[in-house]
Design a protein around this motif. Sequence first.
Motif, PDB file in Angstrom:
ATOM      1  N   ARG A  37       0.718  -1.181  -0.027  1.00  0.00           N
ATOM      2  CA  ARG A  37      -0.101   0.118  -0.046  1.00  0.00           C
ATOM      3  C   ARG A  37       0.857   1.149   0.052  1.00  0.00           C
ATOM      4  O   ARG A  37       1.663   1.202   0.945  1.00  0.00           O
ATOM      5  CB  ARG A  37      -0.913   0.005   1.267  1.00  0.00           C
ATOM      6  CG  ARG A  37      -2.042  -1.030   1.430  1.00  0.00           C
ATOM      7  CD  ARG A  37      -2.865  -0.790   2.466  1.00  0.00           C
ATOM      8  NE  ARG A  37      -3.666   0.335   2.127  1.00  0.00           N
ATOM      9  CZ  ARG A  37      -3.870   1.415   3.116  1.00  0.00           C
ATOM     10  NH1 ARG A  37      -3.589   1.030   4.329  1.00  0.00           N
ATOM     11  NH2 ARG A  37      -4.584   2.296   2.891  1.00  0.00           N
ATOM     12  N   ILE A  38       0.597   2.056  -1.042  1.00  0.00           N
ATOM     13  CA  ILE A  38       1.563   3.255  -1.043  1.00  0.00           C
ATOM     14  C   ILE A  38       0.557   4.597  -1.001  1.00  0.00           C
ATOM     15  O   ILE A  38      -0.586   4.558  -1.534  1.00  0.00           O
ATOM     16  CB  ILE A  38       2.037   3.345  -2.607  1.00  0.00           C
ATOM     17  CG1 ILE A  38       2.759   1.887  -2.958  1.00  0.00           C
ATOM     18  CG2 ILE A  38       3.006   4.464  -2.754  1.00  0.00           C
ATOM     19  CD1 ILE A  38       3.797   1.397  -2.103  1.00  0.00           C
ATOM     20  N   LEU A  39       1.118   5.320  -0.266  1.00  0.00           N
ATOM     21  CA  LEU A  39       0.538   6.770  -0.277  1.00  0.00           C
ATOM     22  C   LEU A  39       1.021   7.933  -1.011  1.00  0.00           C
ATOM     23  O   LEU A  39       2.240   7.899  -0.896  1.00  0.00           O
ATOM     24  CB  LEU A  39       0.240   7.266   1.276  1.00  0.00           C
ATOM     25  CG  LEU A  39      -0.140   8.731   1.429  1.00  0.00           C
ATOM     26  CD1 LEU A  39      -1.626   8.741   1.151  1.00  0.00           C
ATOM     27  CD2 LEU A  39      -0.085   8.982   3.153  1.00  0.00           C
ATOM     28  N   THR A  42      -2.746   1.980  -4.217  1.00  0.00           N
ATOM     29  CA  THR A  42      -2.291   3.585  -3.774  1.00  0.00           C
ATOM     30  C   THR A  42      -3.679   4.391  -3.433  1.00  0.00           C
ATOM     31  O   THR A  42      -4.737   4.274  -3.745  1.00  0.00           O
ATOM     32  CB  THR A  42      -1.666   4.174  -5.204  1.00  0.00           C
ATOM     33  OG1 THR A  42      -2.802   4.248  -6.028  1.00  0.00           O
ATOM     34  CG2 THR A  42      -0.398   3.373  -5.650  1.00  0.00           C
ATOM     35  N   ASP A  43      -3.150   5.256  -2.536  1.00  0.00           N
ATOM     36  CA  ASP A  43      -4.273   6.281  -2.299  1.00  0.00           C
ATOM     37  C   ASP A  43      -3.362   7.607  -2.494  1.00  0.00           C
ATOM     38  O   ASP A  43      -2.165   7.797  -2.304  1.00  0.00           O
ATOM     39  CB  ASP A  43      -4.500   6.214  -0.634  1.00  0.00           C
ATOM     40  CG  ASP A  43      -5.423   5.149  -0.265  1.00  0.00           C
ATOM     41  OD1 ASP A  43      -6.078   4.757  -1.268  1.00  0.00           O
ATOM     42  OD2 ASP A  43      -4.970   4.483   0.769  1.00  0.00           O
ATOM     43  N   ARG A  78      -3.391  10.976   6.703  1.00  0.00           N
ATOM     44  CA  ARG A  78      -3.437   9.476   6.134  1.00  0.00           C
ATOM     45  C   ARG A  78      -2.241   8.940   6.637  1.00  0.00           C
ATOM     46  O   ARG A  78      -2.372   7.564   7.152  1.00  0.00           O
ATOM     47  CB  ARG A  78      -3.534   9.665   4.729  1.00  0.00           C
ATOM     48  CG  ARG A  78      -5.010  10.113   4.225  1.00  0.00           C
ATOM     49  CD  ARG A  78      -5.221   9.758   2.686  1.00  0.00           C
ATOM     50  NE  ARG A  78      -6.436  10.088   2.410  1.00  0.00           N
ATOM     51  CZ  ARG A  78      -6.995   9.233   1.139  1.00  0.00           C
ATOM     52  NH1 ARG A  78      -6.002   8.405   0.436  1.00  0.00           N
ATOM     53  NH2 ARG A  78      -8.113   9.598   0.742  1.00  0.00           N
ATOM     54  N   ALA A  79      -1.047   9.507   6.828  1.00  0.00           N
ATOM     55  CA  ALA A  79       0.077   8.783   6.852  1.00  0.00           C
ATOM     56  C   ALA A  79       0.046   8.250   8.381  1.00  0.00           C
ATOM     57  O   ALA A  79       0.436   7.308   8.698  1.00  0.00           O
ATOM     58  CB  ALA A  79       1.359   9.634   6.463  1.00  0.00           C
ATOM     59  N   TYR A 123       0.389   2.066   5.648  1.00  0.00           N
ATOM     60  CA  TYR A 123       1.170   2.165   4.263  1.00  0.00           C
ATOM     61  C   TYR A 123       2.607   1.663   4.391  1.00  0.00           C
ATOM     62  O   TYR A 123       3.397   1.745   5.242  1.00  0.00           O
ATOM     63  CB  TYR A 123       1.131   3.775   3.968  1.00  0.00           C
ATOM     64  CG  TYR A 123      -0.012   4.280   3.651  1.00  0.00           C
ATOM     65  CD1 TYR A 123      -0.708   3.958   2.404  1.00  0.00           C
ATOM     66  CD2 TYR A 123      -0.918   5.273   4.452  1.00  0.00           C
ATOM     67  CE1 TYR A 123      -2.033   4.549   2.223  1.00  0.00           C
ATOM     68  CE2 TYR A 123      -2.207   5.732   4.184  1.00  0.00           C
ATOM     69  CZ  TYR A 123      -2.609   5.371   3.075  1.00  0.00           C
ATOM     70  OH  TYR A 123      -3.753   5.837   2.866  1.00  0.00           O
ATOM     71  N   ASP A 124       2.804   0.860   3.315  1.00  0.00           N
ATOM     72  CA  ASP A 124       4.265   0.412   3.258  1.00  0.00           C
ATOM     73  C   ASP A 124       5.239   1.431   2.795  1.00  0.00           C
ATOM     74  O   ASP A 124       6.336   0.979   2.981  1.00  0.00           O
ATOM     75  CB  ASP A 124       4.435  -0.692   2.190  1.00  0.00           C
ATOM     76  CG  ASP A 124       3.538  -1.873   2.777  1.00  0.00           C
ATOM     77  OD1 ASP A 124       3.377  -2.376   4.088  1.00  0.00           O
ATOM     78  OD2 ASP A 124       2.301  -2.056   1.917  1.00  0.00           O
ATOM     79  N   ILE A 159       5.648   5.776   1.220  1.00  0.00           N
ATOM     80  CA  ILE A 159       4.859   7.024   0.897  1.00  0.00           C
ATOM     81  C   ILE A 159       5.929   7.722  -0.139  1.00  0.00           C
ATOM     82  O   ILE A 159       7.220   7.831  -0.044  1.00  0.00           O
ATOM     83  CB  ILE A 159       4.907   8.143   1.971  1.00  0.00           C
ATOM     84  CG1 ILE A 159       4.145   7.388   3.299  1.00  0.00           C
ATOM     85  CG2 ILE A 159       4.324   9.550   1.598  1.00  0.00           C
ATOM     86  CD1 ILE A 159       4.325   8.248   4.447  1.00  0.00           C
ATOM     87  N   THR A 186       8.025   4.797   8.335  1.00  0.00           N
ATOM     88  CA  THR A 186       7.450   4.295   6.814  1.00  0.00           C
ATOM     89  C   THR A 186       8.510   4.890   6.066  1.00  0.00           C
ATOM     90  O   THR A 186       8.796   6.245   6.060  1.00  0.00           O
ATOM     91  CB  THR A 186       6.064   4.887   6.568  1.00  0.00           C
ATOM     92  OG1 THR A 186       5.253   4.352   7.575  1.00  0.00           O
ATOM     93  CG2 THR A 186       5.639   4.267   5.581  1.00  0.00           C
TER      94      THR A 186
END
Length: 225
Positions: free
Chosen positions: A3-5, A28-29, A40-41, A46-47, A49, A74
């Motif tokens: 999961r990527i931000l 992704t978000d 969000r972070a 999340y894995d 950013i 992160t």
Amino acid sequence: MPRILVIEDDEVTAREIVAELGAHGMATDWAATGCAGLERALAGGYDLITLDRMLPGMSGIDVITALREHRMDTPVLMISALSEVDERVRGLRAGGDDYLTKPFAPDEMAARVEVLLRRHRPQAENRLRVADLELDLVRHVALRGGQPLSLLPTEYRLLEFLMRNSGQVLSRTMIFEHVWGFHFDPGTNVIDVHIGRLRRKIDVAGLPALIHTVRGSGYRLAPAD
């Protein structure tokens, strides 16, 4: 599935990043401001950013500073139009974080993301195993009984999702949204087609079946009873 931000105020750049990472099997978000991205972070999950340095209101440096102050490690890929890394950024690149200059090739950005993900992935997470089926998450190689399997990218992502949730019944909706990354269309047979192809490569004659159909519910990957 990682999961990527994506924290990026330019919509065109953000869409390019989201599309490229999605093509590499990542969920992704997107947040368009530093404040929204930080919120969000800090919520976690999340894995990695990707973070634009120049953001309205709250800069990328302010965001990463706040993350480190909250003891969140992160990994962050900082993206900037500036060609030089200033001293403040150098001081924040602990833990293997990286810095990419605009304009950049989308495939280079994705490659840097994958390197950071591998670097921060626990060693135990480098390989998944169910019975004699193995998935090497670093080399993107699947093996059954020690023999390599030739998988297409979507088949690999599908197998990874099944293996990460081995023993669990996964509905078509869950599979579609996690592997393909968008809302499930109940009229499509794309999941059944891909499951069929994956079965033909994994559950070959003479080996116990690992992919099971749960009628009316979905699919389950598990050792034969």
